[in-house]
Scaffold this motif. Sequence first.
Motif, mmCIF file in Angstrom:
data_model
loop_
_atom_site.group_PDB
_atom_site.id
_atom_site.type_symbol
_atom_site.label_atom_id
_atom_site.label_comp_id
_atom_site.label_asym_id
_atom_site.label_seq_id
_atom_site.Cartn_x
_atom_site.Cartn_y
_atom_site.Cartn_z
ATOM 1 N N PHE A 267 0.838 -1.200 0.000
ATOM 2 C CA PHE A 267 0.000 0.000 0.000
ATOM 3 C C PHE A 267 0.876 1.254 0.000
ATOM 4 N N GLU A 268 1.912 1.240 0.815
ATOM 5 C CA GLU A 268 2.823 2.384 0.872
ATOM 6 C C GLU A 268 3.504 2.615 -0.478
ATOM 7 N N ALA A 269 3.867 1.541 -1.154
ATOM 8 C CA ALA A 269 4.481 1.663 -2.482
ATOM 9 C C ALA A 269 3.522 2.331 -3.463
ATOM 10 N N LEU A 270 2.235 2.026 -3.356
ATOM 11 C CA LEU A 270 1.243 2.672 -4.226
ATOM 12 C C LEU A 270 1.135 4.160 -3.905
ATOM 13 N N LEU A 271 1.192 4.495 -2.622
ATOM 14 C CA LEU A 271 1.112 5.905 -2.232
ATOM 15 C C LEU A 271 2.301 6.713 -2.750
ATOM 16 N N ASP A 272 3.402 6.033 -3.034
ATOM 17 C CA ASP A 272 4.595 6.712 -3.538
ATOM 18 C C ASP A 272 4.563 6.936 -5.051
ATOM 19 N N GLN A 273 3.529 6.431 -5.711
ATOM 20 C CA GLN A 273 3.405 6.578 -7.165
ATOM 21 C C GLN A 273 2.530 7.781 -7.509
ATOM 22 N N ALA A 274 2.570 8.170 -8.765
ATOM 23 C CA ALA A 274 1.736 9.290 -9.229
ATOM 24 C C ALA A 274 0.258 8.937 -9.072
ATOM 25 N N ASP A 275 -0.513 9.890 -8.570
ATOM 26 C CA ASP A 275 -1.932 9.664 -8.286
ATOM 27 C C ASP A 275 -2.705 9.115 -9.478
ATOM 28 N N TRP A 276 -2.555 9.743 -10.629
ATOM 29 C CA TRP A 276 -3.340 9.320 -11.786
ATOM 30 C C TRP A 276 -2.952 7.924 -12.247
ATOM 31 N N ASP A 277 -1.679 7.582 -12.155
ATOM 32 C CA ASP A 277 -1.258 6.234 -12.526
ATOM 33 C C ASP A 277 -1.980 5.197 -11.668
ATOM 34 N N VAL A 278 -1.914 5.392 -10.365
ATOM 35 C CA VAL A 278 -2.532 4.435 -9.441
ATOM 36 C C VAL A 278 -4.041 4.382 -9.652
ATOM 37 N N TYR A 279 -4.651 5.531 -9.808
ATOM 38 C CA TYR A 279 -6.103 5.558 -10.022
ATOM 39 C C TYR A 279 -6.480 4.783 -11.285
ATOM 40 N N TYR A 280 -5.768 4.989 -12.373
ATOM 41 C CA TYR A 280 -6.066 4.264 -13.614
ATOM 42 C C TYR A 280 -5.830 2.765 -13.464
ATOM 43 N N TRP A 281 -4.834 2.374 -12.684
ATOM 44 C CA TRP A 281 -4.630 0.944 -12.428
ATOM 45 C C TRP A 281 -5.819 0.384 -11.660
ATOM 46 N N ILE A 282 -6.248 1.100 -10.631
ATOM 47 C CA ILE A 282 -7.339 0.614 -9.778
ATOM 48 C C ILE A 282 -8.626 0.462 -10.575
ATOM 49 N N VAL A 283 -8.964 1.452 -11.390
ATOM 50 C CA VAL A 283 -10.244 1.407 -12.115
ATOM 51 C C VAL A 283 -10.155 0.619 -13.419
ATOM 52 N N GLY A 284 -8.975 0.107 -13.731
ATOM 53 C CA GLY A 284 -8.827 -0.772 -14.880
ATOM 54 C C GLY A 284 -8.656 -0.087 -16.219
ATOM 55 N N GLN A 285 -8.342 1.202 -16.231
ATOM 56 C CA GLN A 285 -8.140 1.899 -17.499
ATOM 57 C C GLN A 285 -6.756 1.655 -18.077
ATOM 58 N N VAL A 286 -5.820 1.265 -17.208
ATOM 59 C CA VAL A 286 -4.443 0.971 -17.621
ATOM 60 C C VAL A 286 -4.034 -0.304 -16.879
ATOM 61 N N PRO A 287 -3.348 -1.220 -17.568
ATOM 62 C CA PRO A 287 -2.901 -2.439 -16.879
ATOM 63 C C PRO A 287 -1.972 -2.119 -15.706
ATOM 64 N N VAL A 288 -2.106 -2.891 -14.659
ATOM 65 C CA VAL A 288 -1.263 -2.719 -13.479
ATOM 66 C C VAL A 288 0.120 -3.310 -13.774
ATOM 67 N N PRO A 289 1.182 -2.539 -13.590
ATOM 68 C CA PRO A 289 2.526 -3.105 -13.768
ATOM 69 C C PRO A 289 2.729 -4.297 -12.822
ATOM 70 N N ASP A 290 3.477 -5.269 -13.273
ATOM 71 C CA ASP A 290 3.680 -6.490 -12.491
ATOM 72 C C ASP A 290 4.139 -6.212 -11.062
ATOM 73 N N ARG A 291 5.010 -5.241 -10.884
ATOM 74 C CA ARG A 291 5.553 -4.995 -9.540
ATOM 75 C C ARG A 291 4.508 -4.447 -8.570
ATOM 76 N N PHE A 292 3.354 -3.991 -9.087
ATOM 77 C CA PHE A 292 2.295 -3.481 -8.214
ATOM 78 C C PHE A 292 1.109 -4.429 -8.119
ATOM 79 N N GLN A 293 1.199 -5.578 -8.774
ATOM 80 C CA GLN A 293 0.167 -6.609 -8.626
ATOM 81 C C GLN A 293 0.325 -7.224 -7.243
ATOM 82 N N SER A 294 -0.749 -7.225 -6.470
ATOM 83 C CA SER A 294 -0.691 -7.749 -5.105
ATOM 84 C C SER A 294 -2.116 -7.936 -4.599
ATOM 85 N N PRO A 295 -2.269 -8.618 -3.469
ATOM 86 C CA PRO A 295 -3.597 -8.696 -2.853
ATOM 87 C C PRO A 295 -4.170 -7.313 -2.528
#
Length: 93
Positions: A46-74
């Motif tokens: 979770f902390e690693a996600l908070l360290d990323q750009a807001d829009w990147d993380v948001y797009y990963w969460i809502v499925g608009q952009v594939p999640v990079p492998d290193r951020f795939q997690s439970p």
Amino acid sequence: MQDRETRIKQLRYRAWRRGFREHDFLMGTFADQHLATASEADLGAFEALLDQADWDVYYWIVGQVPVPDRFQSPVMDRLQALSFTVETIRQTS
């Protein structure tokens, strides 16, 4: 090294202050619901996600952009499920 309670408080604070309302809501709600019982690995993810750009993380969460492998997690899986639940509620309201 900070204690667990302090770390969780700091993560919750950061989660609710992301930069735009939709992302604040998703990250903050997740933090409120899950961080108190999260494993150390999940806190780190979770902390690693908070360290990323807001829009990147948001797009990963809502499925608009594939999640990079290193951020795939439970944690990401639960964030995406929360996003789906929020969107479903919004559409039926």
